[in-house]
Design a protein around this motif. Structure first.
Motif, PDB file in Angstrom:
ATOM      1  N   ALA A  19       0.826  -1.214   0.000  1.00 50.74           N
ATOM      2  CA  ALA A  19       0.000   0.000   0.000  1.00 50.74           C
ATOM      3  C   ALA A  19       0.856   1.256   0.000  1.00 50.74           C
ATOM      4  N   VAL A  20       1.971   1.233   0.742  1.00 46.33           N
ATOM      5  CA  VAL A  20       2.816   2.417   0.820  1.00 46.33           C
ATOM      6  C   VAL A  20       3.424   2.761  -0.534  1.00 46.33           C
ATOM      7  N   ASN A  21       3.638   1.740  -1.372  1.00 48.94           N
ATOM      8  CA  ASN A  21       4.209   1.981  -2.694  1.00 48.94           C
ATOM      9  C   ASN A  21       3.173   2.433  -3.710  1.00 48.94           C
ATOM     10  N   ASP A  22       1.901   2.412  -3.311  1.00 50.64           N
ATOM     11  CA  ASP A  22       0.818   2.814  -4.217  1.00 50.64           C
ATOM     12  C   ASP A  22       0.323   4.226  -3.929  1.00 50.64           C
ATOM     13  N   ILE A  23       0.920   4.902  -2.936  1.00 46.75           N
ATOM     14  CA  ILE A  23       0.432   6.223  -2.532  1.00 46.75           C
ATOM     15  C   ILE A  23       0.582   7.250  -3.661  1.00 46.75           C
ATOM     16  N   TYR A  24       1.734   7.269  -4.307  1.00 53.57           N
ATOM     17  CA  TYR A  24       1.960   8.242  -5.375  1.00 53.57           C
ATOM     18  C   TYR A  24       0.940   8.058  -6.490  1.00 53.57           C
ATOM     19  N   ASN A  25       0.686   6.805  -6.866  1.00 54.34           N
ATOM     20  CA  ASN A  25      -0.294   6.521  -7.908  1.00 54.34           C
ATOM     21  C   ASN A  25      -1.695   6.911  -7.452  1.00 54.34           C
ATOM     22  N   LEU A  26      -1.992   6.721  -6.155  1.00 57.80           N
ATOM     23  CA  LEU A  26      -3.292   7.096  -5.607  1.00 57.80           C
ATOM     24  C   LEU A  26      -3.519   8.604  -5.739  1.00 57.80           C
ATOM     25  N   LEU A  27      -2.524   9.401  -5.380  1.00 56.80           N
ATOM     26  CA  LEU A  27      -2.646  10.856  -5.490  1.00 56.80           C
ATOM     27  C   LEU A  27      -2.751  11.289  -6.955  1.00 56.80           C
ATOM     28  N   ARG A  28      -2.032  10.608  -7.833  1.00 57.58           N
ATOM     29  CA  ARG A  28      -2.095  10.958  -9.252  1.00 57.58           C
ATOM     30  C   ARG A  28      -3.501  10.698  -9.812  1.00 57.58           C
ATOM     31  N   ARG A  29      -4.121   9.596  -9.384  1.00 59.04           N
ATOM     32  CA  ARG A  29      -5.475   9.290  -9.851  1.00 59.04           C
ATOM     33  C   ARG A  29      -6.491  10.278  -9.311  1.00 59.04           C
ATOM     34  N   ALA A  30      -6.228  10.814  -8.107  1.00 61.75           N
ATOM     35  CA  ALA A  30      -7.182  11.743  -7.485  1.00 61.75           C
ATOM     36  C   ALA A  30      -6.904  13.199  -7.835  1.00 61.75           C
ATOM     37  N   SER A  31      -5.785  13.477  -8.511  1.00 66.41           N
ATOM     38  CA  SER A  31      -5.378  14.873  -8.736  1.00 66.41           C
ATOM     39  C   SER A  31      -6.408  15.663  -9.550  1.00 66.41           C
ATOM     40  N   THR A  32      -7.043  15.014 -10.508  1.00 65.89           N
ATOM     41  CA  THR A  32      -8.052  15.719 -11.320  1.00 65.89           C
ATOM     42  C   THR A  32      -9.225  16.156 -10.460  1.00 65.89           C
ATOM     43  N   THR A  33      -9.670  15.276  -9.577  1.00 64.20           N
ATOM     44  CA  THR A  33     -10.786  15.618  -8.680  1.00 64.20           C
ATOM     45  C   THR A  33     -10.382  16.696  -7.687  1.00 64.20           C
ATOM     46  N   ILE A  34      -9.171  16.588  -7.152  1.00 65.21           N
ATOM     47  CA  ILE A  34      -8.709  17.560  -6.153  1.00 65.21           C
ATOM     48  C   ILE A  34      -8.584  18.951  -6.757  1.00 65.21           C
ATOM     49  N   ASN A  35      -8.107  19.028  -7.988  1.00 71.16           N
ATOM     50  CA  ASN A  35      -7.908  20.330  -8.630  1.00 71.16           C
ATOM     51  C   ASN A  35      -9.082  20.743  -9.510  1.00 71.16           C
ATOM     52  N   ARG A  36     -10.187  20.064  -9.347  1.00 73.43           N
ATOM     53  CA  ARG A  36     -11.364  20.387 -10.155  1.00 73.43           C
ATOM     54  C   ARG A  36     -11.942  21.746  -9.776  1.00 73.43           C
ATOM     55  N   LYS A  37     -11.908  22.064  -8.500  1.00 70.42           N
ATOM     56  CA  LYS A  37     -12.373  23.374  -8.051  1.00 70.42           C
ATOM     57  C   LYS A  37     -11.637  23.757  -6.781  1.00 70.42           C
ATOM     58  N   HIS A  38     -11.726  25.009  -6.419  1.00 67.79           N
ATOM     59  CA  HIS A  38     -11.006  25.543  -5.265  1.00 67.79           C
ATOM     60  C   HIS A  38     -11.760  25.248  -3.966  1.00 67.79           C
ATOM     61  N   HIS A  39     -11.058  25.483  -2.851  1.00 72.69           N
ATOM     62  CA  HIS A  39     -11.646  25.447  -1.503  1.00 72.69           C
ATOM     63  C   HIS A  39     -12.155  24.064  -1.115  1.00 72.69           C
ATOM     64  N   GLN A  40     -11.453  23.002  -1.507  1.00 73.33           N
ATOM     65  CA  GLN A  40     -11.898  21.663  -1.154  1.00 73.33           C
ATOM     66  C   GLN A  40     -11.031  21.064  -0.029  1.00 73.33           C
ATOM     67  N   ARG A  41     -11.668  20.219   0.746  1.00 78.63           N
ATOM     68  CA  ARG A  41     -10.957  19.459   1.776  1.00 78.63           C
ATOM     69  C   ARG A  41     -11.078  17.975   1.458  1.00 78.63           C
ATOM     70  N   PHE A  42      -9.950  17.286   1.550  1.00 77.16           N
ATOM     71  CA  PHE A  42      -9.932  15.848   1.313  1.00 77.16           C
ATOM     72  C   PHE A  42      -9.321  15.139   2.521  1.00 77.16           C
ATOM     73  N   VAL A  43      -9.715  13.895   2.694  1.00 76.59           N
ATOM     74  CA  VAL A  43      -9.212  13.069   3.784  1.00 76.59           C
ATOM     75  C   VAL A  43      -8.576  11.817   3.184  1.00 76.59           C
ATOM     76  N   MET A  44      -7.360  11.509   3.643  1.00 81.30           N
ATOM     77  CA  MET A  44      -6.729  10.242   3.312  1.00 81.30           C
ATOM     78  C   MET A  44      -6.727   9.403   4.580  1.00 81.30           C
ATOM     79  N   LEU A  45      -7.449   8.282   4.527  1.00 80.18           N
ATOM     80  CA  LEU A  45      -7.559   7.386   5.671  1.00 80.18           C
ATOM     81  C   LEU A  45      -6.746   6.126   5.381  1.00 80.18           C
ATOM     82  N   VAL A  46      -5.716   5.898   6.194  1.00 77.18           N
ATOM     83  CA  VAL A  46      -4.855   4.722   6.049  1.00 77.18           C
ATOM     84  C   VAL A  46      -5.206   3.747   7.170  1.00 77.18           C
ATOM     85  N   VAL A  47      -5.867   2.657   6.799  1.00 76.85           N
ATOM     86  CA  VAL A  47      -6.276   1.648   7.777  1.00 76.85           C
ATOM     87  C   VAL A  47      -5.204   0.563   7.803  1.00 76.85           C
ATOM     88  N   ARG A  48      -4.414   0.543   8.874  1.00 77.95           N
ATOM     89  CA  ARG A  48      -3.298  -0.401   8.991  1.00 77.95           C
ATOM     90  C   ARG A  48      -3.818  -1.762   9.473  1.00 77.95           C
TER      91      ARG A  48
END
Length: 636
Positions: free
Chosen positions: A375-404
């Motif tokens: 999972a730790v090696n997939d973090i960069y790819n996870l952020l890359r997949r979510a980057s379009t949604t995150i930068n879709r509009k301003h003033h957004q809050r996102f949560v990354m939940l890591v369940v160990r």
């Protein structure tokens, strides 16, 4: 950009030599007969014909002019006698009548830009002293410097004689940026006030609202800088304020509106107390429990610090290279939460199989090819997949939940990245959020998912407040404890909250020392925060405090040679930083350039004496170590 010049002050009443006329007049008085006087006049006329009519020109190439005169002299022996007298005057001590004071070893900084608003020029006052310093010692000649230690009391007394009253430059800068705008009601609108009241309508935030309104009014994140400085000091509130130079300058300013009303000082002090009660305590105050009753309430975080640091490093790299691009939809809040292995809510809330999350991107065992990828090696790819949604509009809050899932590896971990679909799923307008960090922190107090609190035992928080390309802030939290962290202290702060009774997993293992920790130190980057580096630390970071004084100078001669001692090594070391080396054939040329320019700075009142306020060389605490670290950075 500026250089630090370390000088020793010499205050005396004497006859000083600073022109060719003075030099030859003094030499004439030492001639024993008319023959020597005539030879002296001949040398003076010859040097004038050779365009050597300035003392700087003569001394910077003293050997050359002396040998040249020998060659053109009709009486070499007599010429040598005169030149020996000239050399003695140049290299010798001036005639001292009644010394005004002994020499104190006060180090001074000569800064061409005296304002402290954008610089943090520093140097240290020490107890060592020198009682005899040759004022005319040029780098190309040997000068005597007889050292003798003074007692601490005499050193302090002599230092006081060399300094005028302290300059309240921090207070003046603070007043210009905070007090004056407040008095003029700068940027204030009734709609802004109503909006801030709405944002902080909850009863628990009302005691903090007044100072947050001031931050928006003055366009300065004053409270965040104050809290960060207080947390970095690792001191109780009263001790922190007592040691802070800004507050000391406020107290010294008798005509200040702050002092007459006691308003701002008390407001800032009360804010820190209420912040601890309503928002969070400093992370360094987290103490591992000593009994079972406490342990049930505030048990340490039980996991492998190696794996958590790997996650942090991957997240940091992803933020830097994926999210914070030119098209980033600032402001963005990204709250990262780690749920410890074996947490009771993992099964109770079925955290490995959450549903109904908004704009969610998931990395689980199935999506990673049945665990072939950690999972730790997939973090960069996870952020890359979510980057379009995150930068879709301003003033957004996102949560990354890591369940160990387990402490040994990250093969079975589940990671969610989603946007909360409630009132805590956005960041307020930049006119508020840029200056009121509390609005970000209030979002982080909400539940991560229904039934899982962000302050729950076994939940480690690591939040990113991404204001702009020039302003980003990172916080680490556990339970009711939260502090802003930097690369220099994040690992030490992180270790505080880990369970020490966990087979050594709270600390870096020998193998990990060469992997996760080194990789973290090599690749982890502090996110930029330009205004804090320029202003916030200047006001509130006690580890970077220093006092500024108006120095006293010789009232008969302003030039450096009659006021300060410049060691030869200082001049030689400075040469490597000079771009125009062709203009300075020797260190002596540079020395006399400094001698003149320092005199001009003295005349134009562009000189200040700056003294460190540190006393932590024997302090083995984390706070002392951090202050030593900051001091080294300043000196560099």
């Amino acid at each position: 950009n500026f250089f630090f010049f370390f000088f020793q002050v010499h205050s005396t009443t004497a006859t000083f030599i600073y022109t060719m006329d003075d030099l030859f007049l003094k030499c004439k008085n030492e001639c024993v007969d008319s023959t020597e006087t005539d030879e002296l006049k001949r040398i003076e006329e010859y040097l004038c014909l050779q365009n050597c009519d300035a003392l700087d020109t003569l001394v910077s190439a003293f050997d050359f002019w002396r040998d040249d005169c020998y060659e053109h002299s009709g009486n070499v022996d007599l010429c040598k006698t005169i030149w020996a007298k000239l050399a003695a005057i140049i290299n010798g001590k001036p005639e001292q009548t009644t010394p005004a004071s002994k020499t104190a070893a006060t180090q001074k900084v000569v800064d061409s830009a005296p304002s402290e608003a954008t610089t943090t020029a520093t140097t240290t006052t020490i107890s060592a002293t020198t009682t005899d310093v040759s004022l005319l010692a040029a780098p190309l000649t040997s000068s005597s410097c007889n050292s003798a230690p003074l007692t601490n009391d005499s050193a302090d007394d002599n230092e006081k004689e060399l300094l005028h009253a302290p300059k309240n430059t921090k207070f003046e800068h603070f007043k210009e940026n905070v007090i004056k705008p407040e008095q003029e009601s700068m940027h204030r609108t009734s709609s802004d006030e109503r909006r801030m009241h709405t944002l902080m309508a909850a009863e628990k935030w009302k005691p903090l609202r007044a100072m947050e309104e001031l931050c928006c009014l003055t366009r300065t994140p004053l409270t965040e800088w104050l809290v960060t400085g207080y947390h970095l000091s690792e001191l109780p509130i009263n001790e922190y304020l007592a040691q802070n130079e800004l507050f000391n300058q406020v107290a010294r300013d008798e005509s200040s509106r702050l002092r007459r009303s006691g308003g701002m000082t008390e407001k800032l002090k009360d804010y820190l107390s209420m912040y601890e009660r309503e928002m969070a305590k400093p992370l360094h105050q987290y103490v591992r429990p000593d009994n079972e009753e406490e342990k049930r309430a505030i048990a340490p975080f039980r996991d492998s610090i190696d794996i958590i640091v790997q996650y942090m490093n991957e997240i940091n790299l992803g933020i830097k290279h994926v999210l914070l691009s030119q098209s980033a939809a600032y402001p963005i809040q990204l709250d990262v939460y780690f749920v410890a292995p074996g947490h009771p809510n993992t099964e109770k809330l079925n955290l490995h199989a959450l549903r109904d999350l908004t704009d969610v991107v998931i990395s689980d065992k199935n999506s990673r090819r049945q665990g072939a990828v950690l999972a730790v090696n997939d973090i960069y790819n996870l952020l890359r997949r979510a980057s379009t949604t995150i930068n879709r509009k301003h003033h957004q809050r996102f949560v990354m939940l890591v369940v160990r899932q387990n402490e040994e590896d990250a093969a079975d971990d589940t990671v969610y990245l989603y946007r909360p679909n409630n009132e805590f799923g956005s960041v307020p307008d930049k006119c508020f959020s840029d200056f009121c960090e509390l609005l970000y922190l209030m979002n982080s107090t909400s539940e991560i998912v229904p039934g899982l609190k962000s302050t729950a035992q076994g939940v480690l928080g690591w939040t990113q407040h991404l204001h702009s390309a020039q302003c980003n802030k990172v916080y680490l939290s556990y339970g009711d404890y939260k502090s802003r962290v930097f690369k220099a202290d994040i690992l030490s702060r992180l270790k505080l909250v880990f369970d020490a009774d966990n087979d050594g997993k709270h600390d870096f293992r020998p193998r990990a020392e060469t992997e996760s920790k080194k990789e973290f130190l090599a690749h982890f980057c502090d996110l930029d925060d330009e205004k804090y580096a320029e202003c916030g630390e200047y006001w509130f970071n006690n580890a970077r405090q220093y006092e500024v004084f108006q120095p006293k100078w010789n009232d008969q001669n302003c030039r450096a040679k009659c006021n300060v001692f410049i060691p030869k090594k200082c001049t030689a070391d400075l040469m490597q930083y000079i771009d125009e080396k062709r203009h300075y054939a020797t260190d002596g040329h540079l020395y006399y350039k400094l001698d003149y320019t320092i005199g001009m700075q003295v005349c134009d009142r562009e000189t200040v004496a700056i003294r460190f306020g540190f006393d932590d060389d024997d302090d083995d605490t984390a706070s002392g170590g951090r202050r030593r670290h900051h001091r080294r950075r300043l000196q560099e």
